[in-house]
Design a protein around this motif. Structure first.
Motif, short mmCIF file in Angstrom:
data_model
loop_
_atom_site.label_atom_id
_atom_site.label_comp_id
_atom_site.label_asym_id
_atom_site.label_seq_id
_atom_site.Cartn_x
_atom_site.Cartn_y
_atom_site.Cartn_z
N VAL A 33 -21.62 -11.76 -21.18
CA VAL A 33 -22.13 -11.40 -19.75
C VAL A 33 -22.79 -9.78 -19.96
O VAL A 33 -22.21 -8.87 -20.38
N VAL A 34 -24.00 -9.91 -19.21
CA VAL A 34 -24.89 -8.86 -19.65
C VAL A 34 -25.76 -8.58 -18.18
O VAL A 34 -25.92 -9.21 -17.27
N THR A 35 -26.25 -7.32 -18.02
CA THR A 35 -27.10 -7.04 -17.02
C THR A 35 -28.60 -6.82 -17.47
O THR A 35 -29.15 -6.79 -16.77
N GLU A 36 -28.63 -6.47 -18.60
CA GLU A 36 -29.95 -6.14 -19.37
C GLU A 36 -29.91 -6.67 -20.78
O GLU A 36 -28.99 -6.87 -21.33
N VAL A 37 -31.01 -6.65 -21.45
CA VAL A 37 -31.07 -7.23 -22.78
C VAL A 37 -32.23 -6.26 -23.50
O VAL A 37 -33.23 -5.63 -22.71
N ASN A 38 -31.93 -6.13 -24.84
CA ASN A 38 -33.04 -5.27 -25.57
C ASN A 38 -34.20 -6.33 -25.80
O ASN A 38 -34.35 -7.24 -26.80
N TRP A 39 -35.24 -6.20 -25.12
CA TRP A 39 -36.42 -6.94 -25.20
C TRP A 39 -37.30 -6.92 -26.38
O TRP A 39 -37.98 -7.63 -26.82
N LYS A 79 -29.55 -15.66 -6.71
CA LYS A 79 -31.10 -15.46 -6.86
C LYS A 79 -31.52 -14.18 -7.28
O LYS A 79 -32.15 -13.75 -8.00
N ALA A 80 -30.70 -13.08 -6.45
CA ALA A 80 -31.00 -11.83 -6.68
C ALA A 80 -30.84 -11.30 -8.17
O ALA A 80 -31.41 -10.63 -8.60
N THR A 81 -29.52 -11.73 -8.67
CA THR A 81 -29.22 -11.39 -10.05
C THR A 81 -30.13 -12.00 -10.99
O THR A 81 -30.65 -11.18 -12.03
N VAL A 82 -30.58 -13.04 -10.77
CA VAL A 82 -31.73 -13.86 -11.88
C VAL A 82 -33.03 -12.92 -11.87
O VAL A 82 -33.57 -12.76 -12.71
N THR A 83 -33.42 -12.69 -10.37
CA THR A 83 -34.73 -12.07 -10.14
C THR A 83 -34.75 -10.70 -10.72
O THR A 83 -35.57 -10.55 -11.31
N ALA A 84 -33.56 -9.96 -10.42
CA ALA A 84 -33.62 -8.53 -11.21
C ALA A 84 -33.50 -8.79 -12.86
O ALA A 84 -34.17 -7.62 -13.25
N PHE A 85 -32.89 -9.60 -13.26
CA PHE A 85 -32.84 -9.68 -14.63
C PHE A 85 -34.37 -10.32 -15.42
O PHE A 85 -34.76 -9.21 -16.29
N THR A 134 -37.15 -7.33 -15.51
CA THR A 134 -36.97 -6.21 -16.61
C THR A 134 -37.66 -7.05 -17.87
O THR A 134 -37.75 -6.09 -18.82
N MET A 135 -38.14 -8.01 -17.92
CA MET A 135 -38.91 -8.82 -19.09
C MET A 135 -40.27 -8.07 -18.86
O MET A 135 -40.99 -8.08 -18.21
N PRO A 136 -40.60 -7.45 -20.27
CA PRO A 136 -41.93 -6.79 -20.41
C PRO A 136 -43.08 -7.91 -20.25
O PRO A 136 -42.89 -9.07 -20.48
N LYS A 137 -44.37 -7.25 -19.79
CA LYS A 137 -45.54 -8.21 -19.72
C LYS A 137 -45.85 -8.84 -21.00
O LYS A 137 -46.36 -9.99 -21.00
#
Length: 227
Positions: free
Chosen positions: A83-89, A135-141, A144-147
């Motif tokens: 379970v994470v809130t961010e990922v190393n893109w 929805k808010a959790t998925v949207t926020a994650f 964070t995805m770079p362009k």
């Protein structure tokens, strides 16, 4: 530690990490070699844990536990560790088909986590596991995805849950197509066929004699299931 199966056979890796001693440190401190493909004191490799989480999509903890010869507590522990809130893109090169799926951790569809995956021609890669399915959790994650990675998304594949659909569109824009997972589409049309079969059998039971009904019942069931 347990690793990915080879030719359908369970695979285990035994490793004795090297230990070093610093003669220049006070008290002669020691250190243990650590590889990036496993966590210290873990019973599973990182690759196997990701395999177990992906196996949970369209399945249950109990099913995966039986299939992988694990306890339900072990599968739950694997989920909790991912379970994470961010990922190393920076470690992701391409997304391809972005999958958004929910897993119910308890019977009765309660206590959800959301699994996000990237599917390319080469493999299915797990991006992250989010607590809940809001929805808010998925949207926020996704925001964070770079362009550079957003440009590699061919489509978003999810179920018919509006929170996932709207969250993906809000975070990634309206130009990326959103498609419904065929697993959930199949569930719907199969449900319709089951209802038709029951209603037809009920009607024929009233109109036909007992002998005719018993003779036709298997054939009607097979015919409807083939549609």
């Amino acid at each position: 530690m347990k690793h990915l199966p080879i030719c359908g056979r369970p695979t285990f890796i035994e490793i004795t990490p090297r230990r070093g001693k610093c003669e220049d440190c006070d008290g002669g401190a020691t250190t243990t070699q650590q590889a990036n493909w496993y966590e210290r004191n873990s019973e599973y490799t990182k690759a196997y844990e990701k395999h177990a989480v992906i196996s949970l999509i369209h399945s249950t903890i109990a099913d995966v536990a039986i299939k992988e010869d694990l306890s339900c507590a072990a599968v739950q522990g694997i989920i909790d560790r991912h379970v994470v809130t961010e990922v190393n893109w920076d470690q992701i090169k391409k997304i391809g088909l972005l999958g958004i799926d929910e897993i119910s951790l308890k019977k009765g569809f309660r206590d959800f986590v959301t699994v996000l995956t990237a599917k390319t021609e080469a493999e299915v890669q797990m991006l992250g596991v989010l607590k809940g399915r809001e929805k808010a959790t998925v949207t926020a994650f996704l925001k964070t995805m770079p362009k550079r990675l957003r440009r590699t998304i061919s489509a978003v594949c999810t179920d018919m849950y509006e929170g996932f659909i709207n969250g993906a569109r809000e975070a990634l824009g309206q130009d990326i197509p959103v498609i419904i997972d065929r697993f959930h589409v199949a569930q719907l049309y199969r449900k319709g066929f089951v209802q038709i079969r029951k209603s037809e059998l009920k009607r024929l039971q009233k109109e036909l004699s007992r002998e005719e009904y018993q003779r036709l019942k298997p054939a009607i069931a097979v015919l409807l299931l083939r549609q």
